[in-house]
Design a protein around this motif. Structure first.
Motif, short mmCIF file in Angstrom:
data_model
loop_
_atom_site.label_atom_id
_atom_site.label_comp_id
_atom_site.label_asym_id
_atom_site.label_seq_id
_atom_site.Cartn_x
_atom_site.Cartn_y
_atom_site.Cartn_z
N PRO A 53 -2.86 18.99 -16.64
CA PRO A 53 -2.57 19.38 -15.46
C PRO A 53 -3.25 19.06 -14.18
CG PRO A 53 -3.94 21.00 -16.63
CD PRO A 53 -3.84 19.74 -17.72
N SER A 54 -2.50 19.40 -13.14
CA SER A 54 -3.28 19.17 -11.84
C SER A 54 -3.57 17.69 -11.72
CB SER A 54 -4.45 20.23 -11.71
OG SER A 54 -4.99 20.13 -10.44
N ILE A 55 -2.95 17.01 -11.67
CA ILE A 55 -2.97 15.66 -11.40
C ILE A 55 -3.04 15.43 -9.88
CG2 ILE A 55 -2.22 13.16 -11.58
CD1 ILE A 55 -0.59 14.19 -14.32
N LYS A 56 -3.91 14.67 -9.33
CA LYS A 56 -4.05 14.37 -8.14
C LYS A 56 -3.83 12.69 -7.77
CE LYS A 56 -5.68 18.15 -7.11
NZ LYS A 56 -5.01 19.25 -6.25
N LEU A 57 -2.81 12.79 -6.73
CA LEU A 57 -2.27 11.36 -6.59
C LEU A 57 -3.01 10.96 -5.27
CD1 LEU A 57 1.44 11.63 -7.24
CD2 LEU A 57 -0.41 11.23 -8.80
N SER A 58 -4.31 11.11 -5.08
CA SER A 58 -5.01 10.45 -3.78
C SER A 58 -5.00 8.94 -3.77
CB SER A 58 -6.36 11.23 -3.70
OG SER A 58 -7.03 10.57 -4.93
N PHE A 59 -4.80 8.45 -4.99
CA PHE A 59 -4.93 6.97 -4.98
C PHE A 59 -3.41 6.32 -4.16
CE2 PHE A 59 -2.09 7.91 -8.52
CZ PHE A 59 -0.93 6.98 -8.29
N ARG A 81 5.63 2.06 -6.10
CA ARG A 81 4.79 0.84 -6.84
C ARG A 81 3.59 1.26 -7.59
NH1 ARG A 81 2.28 -4.83 -4.72
NH2 ARG A 81 2.05 -5.97 -6.72
N GLN A 82 2.88 2.12 -6.86
CA GLN A 82 1.77 2.39 -7.46
C GLN A 82 1.89 3.33 -8.79
OE1 GLN A 82 -1.89 3.23 -5.22
NE2 GLN A 82 -0.94 2.59 -3.21
N LEU A 83 2.75 4.18 -8.78
CA LEU A 83 3.10 5.15 -9.95
C LEU A 83 3.75 4.25 -10.79
CD1 LEU A 83 5.11 8.21 -8.18
CD2 LEU A 83 3.13 8.18 -9.54
N LEU A 84 4.70 3.27 -10.57
CA LEU A 84 5.05 2.40 -11.42
C LEU A 84 3.96 1.59 -12.29
CD1 LEU A 84 8.17 0.82 -9.85
CD2 LEU A 84 8.14 2.62 -11.70
N ASP A 85 2.89 1.01 -11.41
CA ASP A 85 1.69 0.64 -11.99
C ASP A 85 0.92 1.26 -13.05
OD1 ASP A 85 2.10 -1.86 -10.68
OD2 ASP A 85 0.84 -1.22 -8.96
N LYS A 86 0.76 2.62 -12.53
CA LYS A 86 0.09 3.43 -13.58
C LYS A 86 0.97 3.88 -14.94
CE LYS A 86 -3.54 4.35 -10.91
NZ LYS A 86 -4.76 3.88 -11.54
#
Length: 216
Positions: A9-15, A160-165
Protein backbone atom coordinates in the motif's frame (compact mmCIF):
# COMPACT_ATOMS: atom_id res chain seq x y z
CA UNK A 1 14.64 6.84 -5.91
CA UNK A 2 12.53 4.16 -4.32
CA UNK A 3 11.55 1.09 -6.27
CA UNK A 4 7.81 0.53 -6.59
CA UNK A 5 6.39 -2.49 -4.82
CA UNK A 6 3.16 -3.14 -6.66
CA UNK A 7 1.54 -5.22 -3.94
CA UNK A 8 2.27 -2.88 -1.03
CA UNK A 9 0.00 0.00 0.00
CA UNK A 10 0.84 3.71 -0.14
CA UNK A 11 3.04 3.65 -3.22
CA UNK A 12 4.72 6.99 -3.89
CA UNK A 13 5.28 7.99 -7.46
CA UNK A 14 7.76 10.78 -6.77
CA UNK A 15 10.07 9.33 -9.42
CA UNK A 16 7.58 10.64 -11.99
CA UNK A 17 8.55 14.20 -11.05
CA UNK A 18 12.16 13.70 -12.13
CA UNK A 19 11.51 15.18 -15.58
CA UNK A 20 10.60 18.59 -14.14
CA UNK A 21 13.52 21.03 -14.59
CA UNK A 22 14.80 22.64 -11.41
CA UNK A 23 14.02 26.13 -12.61
CA UNK A 24 10.41 25.08 -13.12
CA UNK A 25 9.96 23.77 -9.60
CA UNK A 26 9.43 26.93 -7.59
CA UNK A 27 6.65 25.31 -5.58
CA UNK A 28 9.05 22.64 -4.34
CA UNK A 29 10.61 25.29 -2.09
CA UNK A 30 9.07 26.67 1.08
CA UNK A 31 7.05 29.08 -1.09
CA UNK A 32 4.36 26.44 -1.64
CA UNK A 33 3.36 26.74 2.03
CA UNK A 34 2.92 30.51 1.74
CA UNK A 35 -0.74 31.51 1.56
CA UNK A 36 0.03 34.37 -0.83
CA UNK A 37 1.92 32.08 -3.18
CA UNK A 38 -0.96 29.61 -3.40
CA UNK A 39 -3.41 32.46 -3.90
CA UNK A 40 -1.34 33.68 -6.84
CA UNK A 41 -1.21 30.20 -8.37
CA UNK A 42 -4.93 29.57 -7.92
CA UNK A 43 -5.90 33.01 -9.24
CA UNK A 44 -3.52 32.82 -12.19
CA UNK A 45 -4.95 29.41 -13.06
CA UNK A 46 -8.44 30.90 -13.08
CA UNK A 47 -7.47 33.95 -15.15
CA UNK A 48 -5.37 32.03 -17.68
CA UNK A 49 -8.24 29.56 -18.09
CA UNK A 50 -10.73 32.36 -18.76
CA UNK A 51 -8.82 34.70 -21.07
CA UNK A 52 -5.60 32.88 -21.94
CA UNK A 53 -1.98 33.80 -21.44
CA UNK A 54 -1.75 36.58 -24.04
CA UNK A 55 -4.57 38.69 -22.59
CA UNK A 56 -3.55 38.14 -18.98
CA UNK A 57 -1.47 40.72 -17.17
CA UNK A 58 0.27 40.56 -13.81
CA UNK A 59 -1.92 43.50 -12.79
CA UNK A 60 -5.06 41.47 -13.66
CA UNK A 61 -3.84 38.55 -11.55
CA UNK A 62 -3.02 40.85 -8.64
CA UNK A 63 -6.38 42.62 -8.72
CA UNK A 64 -8.32 39.37 -9.04
CA UNK A 65 -6.36 37.86 -6.15
CA UNK A 66 -6.78 40.99 -4.05
CA UNK A 67 -3.04 41.42 -3.50
CA UNK A 68 -0.42 43.89 -4.68
CA UNK A 69 1.74 43.42 -7.76
CA UNK A 70 4.70 43.72 -5.43
CA UNK A 71 3.56 40.60 -3.60
CA UNK A 72 3.56 38.68 -6.88
CA UNK A 73 7.08 39.82 -7.70
CA UNK A 74 8.25 38.40 -4.39
CA UNK A 75 7.71 34.97 -5.96
CA UNK A 76 7.84 35.50 -9.72
CA UNK A 77 9.88 37.76 -11.95
CA UNK A 78 7.66 37.46 -15.02
CA UNK A 79 4.20 36.40 -16.16
CA UNK A 80 5.82 33.49 -17.97
CA UNK A 81 7.22 32.18 -14.67
CA UNK A 82 3.70 32.22 -13.24
CA UNK A 83 2.41 30.13 -16.14
CA UNK A 84 5.28 27.67 -15.70
CA UNK A 85 4.39 27.30 -12.02
CA UNK A 86 0.73 26.78 -12.90
CA UNK A 87 1.61 24.04 -15.38
CA UNK A 88 3.92 22.37 -12.85
CA UNK A 89 1.07 22.43 -10.36
CA UNK A 90 -1.17 20.66 -12.88
CA UNK A 91 1.54 18.09 -13.51
CA UNK A 92 1.81 17.34 -9.80
CA UNK A 93 -1.96 16.99 -9.54
CA UNK A 94 -1.91 14.61 -12.50
CA UNK A 95 0.72 12.47 -10.80
CA UNK A 96 -1.34 12.57 -7.60
CA UNK A 97 -4.27 11.09 -9.53
CA UNK A 98 -2.02 8.34 -10.83
CA UNK A 99 -0.84 7.67 -7.29
CA UNK A 100 -4.43 7.30 -6.12
CA UNK A 101 -5.05 4.81 -8.92
CA UNK A 102 -1.96 2.73 -8.28
CA UNK A 103 -2.88 2.53 -4.59
CA UNK A 104 -6.50 1.61 -5.25
CA UNK A 105 -8.15 -1.77 -5.35
CA UNK A 106 -7.55 -4.46 -7.94
CA UNK A 107 -4.75 -6.55 -9.32
CA UNK A 108 -1.32 -5.00 -10.03
CA UNK A 109 -2.17 -5.05 -13.74
CA UNK A 110 -5.49 -3.28 -13.23
CA UNK A 111 -3.91 -0.67 -11.00
CA UNK A 112 -1.21 -0.09 -13.59
CA UNK A 113 -3.78 0.48 -16.35
CA UNK A 114 -5.75 2.88 -14.18
CA UNK A 115 -2.63 4.83 -13.19
CA UNK A 116 -1.64 5.21 -16.83
CA UNK A 117 -5.19 6.21 -17.75
CA UNK A 118 -5.23 8.74 -14.90
CA UNK A 119 -2.19 10.43 -16.42
CA UNK A 120 -3.53 10.42 -19.95
CA UNK A 121 -7.08 11.59 -19.20
CA UNK A 122 -6.08 14.25 -16.66
CA UNK A 123 -6.04 16.89 -19.38
CA UNK A 124 -9.77 16.37 -19.97
CA UNK A 125 -11.78 19.49 -19.11
CA UNK A 126 -8.69 21.60 -18.39
CA UNK A 127 -9.85 24.88 -19.89
CA UNK A 128 -6.39 26.40 -19.67
CA UNK A 129 -5.07 23.88 -22.20
CA UNK A 130 -7.84 24.79 -24.62
CA UNK A 131 -6.97 28.48 -24.28
CA UNK A 132 -3.26 27.85 -24.76
CA UNK A 133 -3.94 25.66 -27.80
CA UNK A 134 -6.11 28.39 -29.33
CA UNK A 135 -3.45 31.04 -28.74
CA UNK A 136 -0.62 28.92 -30.06
CA UNK A 137 -2.64 28.23 -33.21
CA UNK A 138 -4.13 31.65 -33.87
CA UNK A 139 -1.39 33.97 -32.64
CA UNK A 140 1.68 31.76 -32.57
CA UNK A 141 2.26 32.66 -28.93
CA UNK A 142 5.57 31.01 -28.11
CA UNK A 143 4.98 30.92 -24.36
CA UNK A 144 1.62 29.20 -24.83
CA UNK A 145 3.20 26.70 -27.23
CA UNK A 146 6.00 25.96 -24.76
CA UNK A 147 3.56 25.51 -21.87
CA UNK A 148 1.51 23.04 -23.91
CA UNK A 149 4.64 21.11 -24.82
CA UNK A 150 5.67 21.05 -21.18
CA UNK A 151 2.40 19.49 -20.11
CA UNK A 152 2.21 17.04 -23.00
CA UNK A 153 5.81 15.94 -22.56
CA UNK A 154 5.25 15.50 -18.83
CA UNK A 155 2.23 13.30 -19.52
CA UNK A 156 4.15 11.10 -21.94
CA UNK A 157 7.21 10.96 -19.67
CA UNK A 158 5.07 9.93 -16.70
CA UNK A 159 3.32 7.17 -18.67
CA UNK A 160 6.66 5.96 -19.99
CA UNK A 161 8.15 5.73 -16.51
CA UNK A 162 5.13 3.77 -15.31
CA UNK A 163 5.54 1.42 -18.26
CA UNK A 164 9.26 1.06 -17.55
CA UNK A 165 8.49 0.02 -13.98
CA UNK A 166 5.83 -2.39 -15.20
CA UNK A 167 8.22 -3.98 -17.70
CA UNK A 168 10.79 -4.46 -14.94
CA UNK A 169 8.18 -6.40 -12.97
CA UNK A 170 7.01 -8.40 -15.97
CA UNK A 171 3.50 -6.93 -15.85
CA UNK A 172 3.59 -5.97 -19.51
CA UNK A 173 5.78 -6.93 -22.45
CA UNK A 174 6.73 -3.85 -24.44
CA UNK A 175 9.87 -3.36 -26.50
CA UNK A 176 9.73 0.43 -26.75
CA UNK A 177 8.01 2.18 -23.83
CA UNK A 178 8.70 5.64 -25.24
CA UNK A 179 6.82 4.93 -28.45
CA UNK A 180 4.02 3.18 -26.54
CA UNK A 181 3.59 6.11 -24.15
CA UNK A 182 3.49 8.52 -27.10
CA UNK A 183 0.94 6.35 -28.92
CA UNK A 184 -1.30 6.02 -25.86
CA UNK A 185 -1.39 9.77 -25.26
CA UNK A 186 -2.20 10.55 -28.89
CA UNK A 187 -4.71 7.73 -29.16
CA UNK A 188 -6.58 9.24 -26.22
CA UNK A 189 -6.59 12.61 -27.97
CA UNK A 190 -7.91 10.96 -31.14
CA UNK A 191 -10.68 9.17 -29.23
CA UNK A 192 -11.79 12.35 -27.48
CA UNK A 193 -11.08 15.71 -29.14
CA UNK A 194 -10.84 14.39 -32.70
CA UNK A 195 -13.66 11.85 -32.45
CA UNK A 196 -16.03 14.34 -30.83
CA UNK A 197 -15.75 16.73 -33.77
CA UNK A 198 -18.20 14.55 -35.70
CA UNK A 199 -19.49 11.93 -33.23
CA UNK A 200 -21.10 11.58 -29.85
CA UNK A 201 -18.49 11.46 -27.05
CA UNK A 202 -17.32 8.00 -26.06
CA UNK A 203 -17.77 6.94 -22.45
CA UNK A 204 -14.66 6.92 -20.28
CA UNK A 205 -15.05 3.17 -19.73
CA UNK A 206 -15.00 2.52 -23.48
CA UNK A 207 -11.87 4.61 -24.00
CA UNK A 208 -10.19 2.94 -21.02
CA UNK A 209 -10.79 -0.53 -22.46
CA UNK A 210 -9.48 0.55 -25.87
CA UNK A 211 -6.28 1.91 -24.36
CA UNK A 212 -5.83 -1.13 -22.18
CA UNK A 213 -5.97 -3.42 -25.21
CA UNK A 214 -2.89 -1.64 -26.53
CA UNK A 215 -0.98 -2.95 -23.51
CA UNK A 216 -2.41 -6.46 -23.48
Amino acid sequence: MNEMEWDEPSIKLSFMLDHLPEEGCIQMTNHHTDERYMKIINTATEVFSMIGYKATTVDRIAKTAGISKGAIYLFFETKEEILIAVMDNYIREMIGKAEEAINGEGTPEDRLYRAIYACIMYRKNLCILDKLTLEAGQFGTVVSHNALNKFNNATIASVRQLLDKAVERDLVHIENTEVTAFALAHLYDALTAQWELHHEPLKDEVIFEMLRKVLM
